[in-house]
Enzyme design. Structure first.
Site, mmCIF file in Angstrom:
data_model
loop_
_atom_site.group_PDB
_atom_site.id
_atom_site.type_symbol
_atom_site.label_atom_id
_atom_site.label_comp_id
_atom_site.label_asym_id
_atom_site.label_seq_id
_atom_site.Cartn_x
_atom_site.Cartn_y
_atom_site.Cartn_z
ATOM 1 N N ARG A 1 0.808 -1.219 0.000
ATOM 2 C CA ARG A 1 0.000 0.000 0.000
ATOM 3 C C ARG A 1 0.846 1.277 0.000
ATOM 4 O O ARG A 1 0.329 2.362 -0.210
ATOM 5 C CB ARG A 1 -0.958 -0.033 1.209
ATOM 6 C CG ARG A 1 -2.071 -1.067 1.057
ATOM 7 C CD ARG A 1 -2.754 -1.387 2.378
ATOM 8 N NE ARG A 1 -1.993 -2.356 3.175
ATOM 9 C CZ ARG A 1 -2.393 -2.816 4.364
ATOM 10 N NH1 ARG A 1 -3.531 -2.409 4.878
ATOM 11 N NH2 ARG A 1 -1.654 -3.695 5.041
ATOM 12 N N ASN B 1 38.575 40.712 6.191
ATOM 13 C CA ASN B 1 37.396 41.125 5.440
ATOM 14 C C ASN B 1 37.516 40.560 4.026
ATOM 15 O O ASN B 1 38.476 40.864 3.317
ATOM 16 C CB ASN B 1 37.299 42.657 5.411
ATOM 17 C CG ASN B 1 35.891 43.075 5.029
ATOM 18 O OD1 ASN B 1 35.339 42.578 4.058
ATOM 19 N ND2 ASN B 1 35.306 43.977 5.794
#
Ligand code: UD1
Ligand code: MG
Length: 463
Positions: free
Chosen positions: A20, A384
């Site tokens: 199922r 950075n």
């Protein structure tokens, strides 16, 4: 003093195809809260500390054994799969006669150890214990048939009740959970007497209940504390319903421990989520594997976190995807960030939108705020890293590392071709393709020189 309980063996039935489910995947491997259904049943069984746990596999047996390779169980093969009674008999072949055998279906994942223990304790040499439950909708389940004095006489499967127009059985909403405990020697003998004369042409385990009565065993019943515990999973709709139930339970647990959930109906935990105090989680987040969120962490909407740790005070903004990484205290991640395995962000690191980090460490206060890739890199404190810049870590065959020392400033649109080192405090001009080490403190520019040609005439069409 209570007499000692007889030795307990457990057989888990997990050989069925799960027709199922309409899936290639064996039913017991369908995932619930990120783990196979069978793993859930085995979790409850393990708590009983039985003498032995036998798991009957058949459909997709190898896949099932592989997916649960860590389980301390005896695997037994049922082939072909001739029904639950046949599966029980095959499993029982690996179990010694003395004591009690508890039969557990592999598709009732929410079953609790306490329920199993209470049932097993009720079974004995002259006693068969059956876990039943009263459901509002008993569709698909075997029905418990009792006589006038309330004793269990037999179980009638739903399909057989329909075929036989058995209105009484169909009207009963006390169902067989598929979980039962019986004296092992008797069970073995009873199973050998099953016949496949029923709607499905299979050997039904449920038929042993009628035999128990005939053989003079008392059939006692017990019920789980919560009907959800015994919900069988036979199709995708039931699987989804149980998933919501598990998630609701987990959301309650989190909120009871002090976690703020924007909406308890919109969180999915597919593994283990550990939270410190004052953690807040917005809607639509998915947590997989083992995720740890320390005190004061905030997770924005629609984030996916898999096997990672977020340290105190960090914020993960919306739509970020984190896997196999550590986010340092007070760091900021996202929105739209991707942290891949081996990303280790230090304290106060900022990773902004469309930034990908893989196998890279970033020191305290380092920032990559927009559109960047940091892979196989060591990034120092306060670095950075500009928009559009990447570490070119892969030469097509091998991966190489990029070392960016503290206080380096990398401009926009730079390509750092690894292996390469940028010395402490170095500045790399925007648009540079860096192929050689950049000395500390210096400005390194590696791009075509800018020229301007005065009075430039653009070409004209047809001219
Ligand atoms: C079964 C019971 C039903 C009960 C329901 C509870 C029977 C005949 N019916 O029905 O009374 O209400 O469970 O959920 O027992 N399995 C095997 N080998 C097989 C067939 C099944 O190992 O040959 C395993 C499956 O993997 C599954 C379990 O047994 O884990 C139950 O099988 P399933 O087909 O789901 O039975 P149900 O129709 O749900
Ligand atoms: Mg079932």
């Amino acid at each position: 003093m209570r007499p000692p309980s007889p030795p307990l063996s457990v057989i888990v039935l997990a050989a069925g195809k799960g027709t199922r489910m309409k899936s290639q995947r064996p039913k017991v491997l369908q995932p619930l809260a990120g783990r196979p259904l069978l793993a859930h049943s085995l979790r409850a069984v393990r708590e009983l500390e039985p003498r032995q746990t036998v798991v009957v596999v058949g459909h997709g047996a190898n896949a099932v054994r592989e997916a649960l390779a860590d389980a301390a169980v005896t695997w037994v093969l049922q082939s072909p799969q001739n029904g639950t009674g046949h599966a029980a008999a095959v499993g029982l072949a690996a179990v010694p006669d003395e004591g009690v055998t508890l039969l557990v279906t592999g598709d009732t994942p929410l079953i609790e150890a306490a329920t199993l223990r209470a049932l097993a304790e009720r079974a004995g040499p002259q006693c068969f214990a059956l876990l039943t439950c009263v459901l509002a909708d008993a569709t698909g389940y075997g029905r418990i048939v009792r006589n006038a004095s309330g004793e269990v006489v037999k179980i009638v499967e739903h399909k057989d009740a329909l075929a036989a127009h058995d209105a009484a059985a169909l009207a009963t909403n006390e169902i067989n959970t598929g979980i039962m405990a019986a004296p092992t020697a008797w069970l073995r003998q009873a199973l050998s007497r099953l016949t496949p004369h029923n709607a499905q042409g299979e050997l039904y385990l449920t038929d042993v209940i009628a035999m128990a009565g005939v053989d003079g065993l008392a059939v006692v019943t017990a019920q789980p504390a919560d009907a959800m515990e015994v919900s069988g999973v036979n199709d995708k709709a039931q699987l989804a319903a149980l998933e919501r139930a598990v998630q609701a339970r987990e959301a309650q647990r989190l909120m009871r421990s002090g976690v703020t959930l924007a909406d308890p109906a919109r969180i999915d935990v597919r593994g283990t989520l550990e939270c410190g105090s004052d953690v807040a989680i917005d809607v639509g987040c998915v947590f997989e594997g083992v995720v740890q969120l320390a005190d004061g962490v905030t997770i924005g909407p629609n984030c996916v976190l898999r096997d990672c740790r977020v340290e105190a005070g960090a914020v993960v903004h919306a739509m970020s995807h984190l896997e196999g990484c550590v986010v340092g205290a007070d760091a900021r991640v996202g929105p739209f960030a991707r942290l891949r395995p081996g990303a280790a962000l230090g304290e106060e690191v900022h990773i902004g939108n469309f930034v990908e980090v893989k196998n890279a460490t970033l020191g305290k206060g380092a920032k990559a705020n927009h559109l960047a890739y940091l892979g196989d890199a060591s990034v120092g404190e306060r670095v950075n890293f500009g928009a559009g810049s990447i570490t070119a870590n892969y030469d097509g065959a091998n991966k190489h590392r990029t070392v960016i020392e503290s206080d380096v400033h990398v401009g926009s649109n730079c390509v750092l071709v690894a292996p390469v080192t940028l010395g402490a405090g170095a500045t790399v001009g925007g648009g540079s393709t860096v192929t050689k080490d950049a000395p500390p403190g210096a400005l390194t520019v590696a791009r075509g020189k800018q020229v301007s040609i005065p009075n430039w005439k653009r070409p004209r069409k047809g001219g």
